[in-house]
Design a protein around this motif. Structure first.
Motif, mmCIF file in Angstrom:
data_model
loop_
_atom_site.group_PDB
_atom_site.id
_atom_site.type_symbol
_atom_site.label_atom_id
_atom_site.label_comp_id
_atom_site.label_asym_id
_atom_site.label_seq_id
_atom_site.Cartn_x
_atom_site.Cartn_y
_atom_site.Cartn_z
ATOM 1 N N VAL A 98 0.959 -1.266 -0.156
ATOM 2 C CA VAL A 98 -0.106 -0.015 -0.093
ATOM 3 C C VAL A 98 0.808 1.112 0.242
ATOM 4 O O VAL A 98 1.684 1.697 1.149
ATOM 5 N N ASP A 99 0.964 2.046 -1.065
ATOM 6 C CA ASP A 99 1.636 3.147 -1.185
ATOM 7 C C ASP A 99 3.207 2.843 -0.807
ATOM 8 O O ASP A 99 3.895 3.484 -0.302
ATOM 9 N N GLY A 100 3.440 1.681 -1.394
ATOM 10 C CA GLY A 100 5.056 1.113 -1.178
ATOM 11 C C GLY A 100 5.262 0.400 0.316
ATOM 12 O O GLY A 100 6.382 -0.095 0.239
ATOM 13 N N ALA A 101 4.390 0.445 0.886
ATOM 14 C CA ALA A 101 4.548 -0.217 2.417
ATOM 15 C C ALA A 101 3.979 -1.588 2.307
ATOM 16 O O ALA A 101 3.003 -1.814 2.016
ATOM 17 N N GLN A 102 5.136 -2.520 2.748
ATOM 18 C CA GLN A 102 4.496 -3.886 2.807
ATOM 19 C C GLN A 102 3.583 -4.163 4.011
ATOM 20 O O GLN A 102 3.881 -3.820 5.092
ATOM 21 N N LYS A 103 2.540 -5.091 3.900
ATOM 22 C CA LYS A 103 1.815 -5.308 4.912
ATOM 23 C C LYS A 103 1.954 -6.928 5.140
ATOM 24 O O LYS A 103 1.737 -7.852 4.143
ATOM 25 N N SER A 126 -0.419 2.469 7.765
ATOM 26 C CA SER A 126 0.539 2.637 6.769
ATOM 27 C C SER A 126 1.177 3.931 6.664
ATOM 28 O O SER A 126 0.173 4.877 6.531
ATOM 29 N N ALA A 127 2.109 4.168 6.485
ATOM 30 C CA ALA A 127 2.813 5.693 6.161
ATOM 31 C C ALA A 127 3.961 5.435 5.204
ATOM 32 O O ALA A 127 4.897 4.412 4.949
ATOM 33 N N GLN A 128 4.305 6.523 4.338
ATOM 34 C CA GLN A 128 5.519 6.647 3.583
ATOM 35 C C GLN A 128 6.094 8.032 3.554
ATOM 36 O O GLN A 128 5.489 9.010 3.539
ATOM 37 N N PHE A 129 7.369 7.952 3.332
ATOM 38 C CA PHE A 129 8.117 9.154 2.833
ATOM 39 C C PHE A 129 8.689 8.758 1.366
ATOM 40 O O PHE A 129 9.588 7.706 1.498
ATOM 41 N N LYS A 130 8.627 9.587 0.378
ATOM 42 C CA LYS A 130 9.179 9.365 -0.951
ATOM 43 C C LYS A 130 9.791 10.603 -1.405
ATOM 44 O O LYS A 130 9.149 11.309 -1.496
ATOM 45 N N TRP A 131 11.104 10.625 -2.033
ATOM 46 C CA TRP A 131 11.789 11.410 -2.524
ATOM 47 C C TRP A 131 12.278 11.081 -4.112
ATOM 48 O O TRP A 131 12.808 10.071 -4.026
ATOM 49 N N PHE A 185 14.188 7.642 -2.887
ATOM 50 C CA PHE A 185 14.356 7.031 -1.732
ATOM 51 C C PHE A 185 13.052 6.943 -1.235
ATOM 52 O O PHE A 185 12.370 7.946 -1.154
ATOM 53 N N HIS A 186 12.819 5.643 -0.712
ATOM 54 C CA HIS A 186 11.602 5.397 -0.200
ATOM 55 C C HIS A 186 11.732 4.764 1.059
ATOM 56 O O HIS A 186 12.237 3.799 1.459
ATOM 57 N N ALA A 187 10.795 5.272 2.097
ATOM 58 C CA ALA A 187 10.940 4.748 3.483
ATOM 59 C C ALA A 187 9.459 4.553 3.938
ATOM 60 O O ALA A 187 8.552 5.477 3.923
ATOM 61 N N THR A 188 9.109 3.399 4.356
ATOM 62 C CA THR A 188 7.628 3.170 4.676
ATOM 63 C C THR A 188 7.418 2.345 5.980
ATOM 64 O O THR A 188 8.465 1.980 6.610
ATOM 65 N N TYR A 189 6.263 2.646 6.571
ATOM 66 C CA TYR A 189 5.839 1.923 7.700
ATOM 67 C C TYR A 189 4.653 1.424 7.907
ATOM 68 O O TYR A 189 3.789 1.766 7.189
ATOM 69 N N SER A 190 4.445 -0.037 8.304
ATOM 70 C CA SER A 190 3.220 -0.356 8.224
ATOM 71 C C SER A 190 3.060 -1.148 9.771
ATOM 72 O O SER A 190 4.032 -1.836 10.118
ATOM 73 N N THR A 207 10.369 -0.473 5.919
ATOM 74 C CA THR A 207 11.009 -0.627 4.585
ATOM 75 C C THR A 207 12.018 0.567 4.163
ATOM 76 O O THR A 207 11.571 1.756 4.452
ATOM 77 N N TYR A 208 13.098 0.326 3.783
ATOM 78 C CA TYR A 208 13.983 1.590 3.445
ATOM 79 C C TYR A 208 14.567 1.050 2.000
ATOM 80 O O TYR A 208 14.987 -0.081 1.886
#
Length: 772
Positions: free
Chosen positions: A129-134, A320-325, A339-344, A377-378
């Motif tokens: 979800v938006d790059g975040a793995q569940k 779930s949350a993401q930061f993407k640059w 660069f993509h960092a996610t939290y789920s 994930t990073y």
């Protein structure tokens, strides 16, 4: 499988249907993974010709050819218009109409998972979800809890053919993308909002949605906040009875902000959260008709209490949350850096009502339980475009870190005074706590020459599993004879892949993929234990399974696409895709349990401390055929699909010493779907009919497997008919009305992959959306 009668005959004549409108693939051949591209909404928007499978590149344009490869050619994508038209209760219901994709479980909230090509374990179907793995893997629970109302697109990549994903995903990857402000804003507007109300007749569901969104005039910022509430009663079966305690009350929140300081950079921050709070059976997936309380129980506890003592009060939060640059210099094709960092995190807290003296068991996690699954994930990757001689290159290099943590705890009051059970607080032996750390590197070169695209790739994964010692000494016996060993174990290896795409003519394309992927054991598979004789157990199958080898999957996929326009009318479009696939799994990981009173075979004396899981000898082979097509014109559209799968093992998984072949129980029935409808563009009106034909599934019958544990009951075939319509009044251009009927004739049917649970009865759905 005999492909001579079907595959050759229908190679160029396949048909496909995706529910009530066909799904899109790419309206323009673009890599939709880049948030900058998606948020600018560069996809072509032609409401007279929409929702196509894929657009084949123009052979006269080498630039267009570099934007497609075999993974894109084989991908299925559900568009926002289809998601909105379906008005689904959950994501699994949306995907259930795609060929090769099936819902497992029941219609009960929290009770759905996805099966792709016969693979239904959570580790075999990756949810993004938006790059975040569940990574939710709780026993007897579903795995997808995302609110469909928040989504603008769902991509389904079948098979393990995408270099960006490793360690599992044999069935495929489901990538969901939430809405952006740019998707909702009308042209020329800086600020907007919407309100929406939906009603479903079957379970008397009311859903309310509200959102506000906007952008700055220079397009540097755009953002939105979104809220939806889904509230319903119990689902109704076709026979008129109700799924007791299947009511839903879910609040979902989303916020997203895009920032573009200049034309070369894009920053994205987003978060999604859903909350549920309800009474329901402990096993959300497979509890069908609940046994009513007896007269004595009603007399003792009251009618309500007699029912509640059978249930758990479940509080669930899914976040779930993401930061993407993304940085892409305008004049430097060698740099497209992301660069993509996610939290789920998904957590559940179950409690049972003490005052009603509920029946308690360890197998259903006692009087109270707490579980949480966290994934971080990073990822950093770069894409370089360059030319060497006659070859155009698109070189992708990336690295990933995936940190998975699972914490489980239960309270079993019956063992509160037993020292070996830590006062009743301990981890379930079948659901241990632990961590999995994955470090990955991948490289892929997409080479284009003339009308051919070759995509070799290589991925390396290093996986470290570490179990957490159980609080209960009964599951943490120091005697090495019983094998309670929670120490770390590591796995590593390479995954080579090779894809090809050939643009034979302007209208015909061929694609193919070969991948040799692998999967490390999960925390469950490595560290599940059973009690030892000291605590009343047999000690025969008590040990952890640190010796397990990783599973391997050799996956082959070939396909053909046809793309024609201006056939019957101006600007009409016909697209056809045919796909053949075969997957061969070796060293399959399977649970160890006795068969006919023996573990190791008749007359064999197994030593104590056998592991809870083992690698099966021989192979598991799954193969299939999918045919898909879609036709669209200004006034009429139609589509159809056909899917067939077969699967077998060389040995009986429960008793490998038998060395007898048997069918794979998770193979979906043969399915065909058809859709047709009409449009009146002058009125902004569209309506149609959809039917799904599902064959009986009886290949699971086998005397060499215990159907009470690993088989599934046979199911009968059935046909479902659905209607749908949408209307945007010309006198209210910012309003939209949608209407649909699922299971029009109230057909009584059972879901094979839901372990023969009932399907849903007739459901009339309607929604009204107003933008302002």
């Amino acid at each position: 499988m005999n492909y001579k009668k079907t595959g050759v005959l229908l190679l160029f004549l396949g048909f496909s249907s995706y529910a009530q409108q066909p799904p899109v693939q790419e309206n323009e051949i673009e890599d939709s993974e880049k948030s900058h591209t998606s948020s600018k909404s560069t996809t072509k928007n032609n409401k007279d010709v929409t929702d196509v499978i894929t657009v084949i590149a123009d052979t006269s344009s080498s630039e267009q050819l570099t934007k497609i490869n075999s993974v894109i050619a084989g991908r299925s994508t559900l568009s926002s218009s289809l998601i909105e038209q379906k008005q689904a209760d959950n994501v699994a219901e949306l995907l259930n109409t795609l060929p090769g994709v099936s819902m497992t479980g029941s219609m009960r909230p929290n009770g759905q998972s996805i099966n792709i090509w016969g693979f239904s374990k959570v580790e075999d179907v990756k949810i993004i979800v938006d790059g975040a793995q569940k990574g939710f893997q709780k026993y007897q629970q579903g795995s997808i809890f995302v609110e469909p109302e928040l989504l603008k697109q769902i991509e389904v990549n079948k098979g393990p053919h995408d270099v960006k994903f490793g360690n599992g995903g044999f069935g495929g990857v489901i990538r969901m993308e939430t809405k952006d402000a740019i998707d909702l804003l009308d042209p020329g507007r800086l600020v907007g909002g919407l309100i929406k109300y939906s009603f479903h007749s079957n379970n008397h569901q009311n859903m309310t949605t509200g959102s506000v969104y906007g952008r700055t005039e220079d397009d540097r910022f755009d953002g939105m906040v979104y809220y939806t509430n889904r509230n319903s009663g119990n689902f109704k079966r076709p026979d008129g009875s109700r799924f007791m305690f299947s009511q839903d009350d879910m609040d979902s929140y989303m916020a997203k902000l895009n920032f573009r300081p200049n034309e070369e950079q894009t920053f994205t921050i987003s978060g999604v959260q859903s909350k549920r709070d309800s009474w329901q059976p402990w096993a959300a997936k497979y509890v069908e008709k609940m046994t009513p309380p007896t007269k004595d129980q009603i007399r003792k506890y009251g009618y309500k209490g007699a029912w509640l003592r059978k249930l758990v009060k479940r509080d669930q939060t899914d976040t779930s949350a993401q930061f993407k640059w993304n940085y892409q210099p305008t004049y430097n094709p060698l740099i497209d850096l992301t660069f993509h960092a996610t939290y789920s995190k998904t957590k559940q807290h179950d409690t049972r009502p003490k005052k009603y003296n509920p029946p308690i068991a360890i197998g259903t996690m006692g009087n109270e339980s707490w579980v949480s699954y966290t994934d971080k994930t990073y990822e950093i990757e770069n894409t370089s475009a360059f030319t060497t001689g006659i070859l155009d290159h698109k070189l992708l290099i990336g690295s990933q870190i995936h940190l998975h943590d699972r914490d489980t705890l239960m309270y079993y009051q019956k063992y509160a005074n037993k020292p070996n059970y830590n006062g009743g607080y301990f981890q379930p032996a079948y659901m241990p706590s632990g961590t999995q750390r994955t470090y990955s590197f991948y490289i892929e070169d997409q080479l284009s020459v003339n009308n051919i695209v070759l995509t070799p790739s290589l991925r390396y994964d290093y996986v470290r599993n570490h179990g957490k010692r159980n609080y209960a000494k009964a599951y943490n016996d120091p005697n090495p004879l019983f094998g309670h060993n929670y120490s770390p174990v590591t796995y590593s290896g390479w995954t080579p892949r090779f894809g090809s795409y050939w643009q034979a003519t302007k209208n015909i394309g061929f694609f193919g993929d070969v991948s040799y992927a692998w999967r490390a054991p999960t925390i469950d598979e490595n560290y599940e234990v059973q009690i030892t004789p000291t605590n009343g157990g047999s000690g025969k199958i008590s040990a952890t399974s640190r010796h397990l080898d990783k599973e391997r999957d050799l996956s082959i996929r070939i396909g053909n696409m046809l793309d024609y326009s201006d056939l019957l009318f101006d600007n009409d479009k016909l697209q056809i895709r045919t796909t053949l696939f075969k997957q061969r799994v070796t060293d399959e990981i399977f649970i160890t349990r006795g068969y006919q009173g023996t573990i190791c075979g008749p007359g064999k004396n197994c030593p104590l401390g056998q592991s809870n899981y083992h690698n099966n000898p021989g192979q598991k082979v799954i193969k299939g055929l999918e045919l898909e097509s879609y036709y669209d014109s200004r006034y009429w559209f139609a589509s159809a699909s056909y899917s067939i799968q077969k699967g077998r093992r060389d040995v009986t998984a429960q008793a490998p010493w038998l060395k007898k072949r048997n069918y794979v129980a998770s193979i979906a029935p043969r399915t065909a779907t058809f859709t047709t409808g009409f449009k009146i563009p002058e009125w902004n009106f569209k309506a149609g009919w959809n039917a799904q034909f599902v064959r009986k599934q009886d290949r699971n019958k086998n005397k060499h497997i215990n159907p009470d544990y690993y088989g599934l009951p046979a199911s009968s075939g059935y046909t479902l008919h659905n209607l749908f319509a949408s209307y945007q009044p010309t006198y209210l251009p910012r309003a939209e009305i949608r209407f649909s009927v699922d299971n029009l004739f109230n057909k009584d049917y059972r879901l094979y992959l839901g372990e023969n649970t009932y399907g849903m009865g007739r459901n009339i759905k309607a929604s009204l959306l107003i933008k302002f």
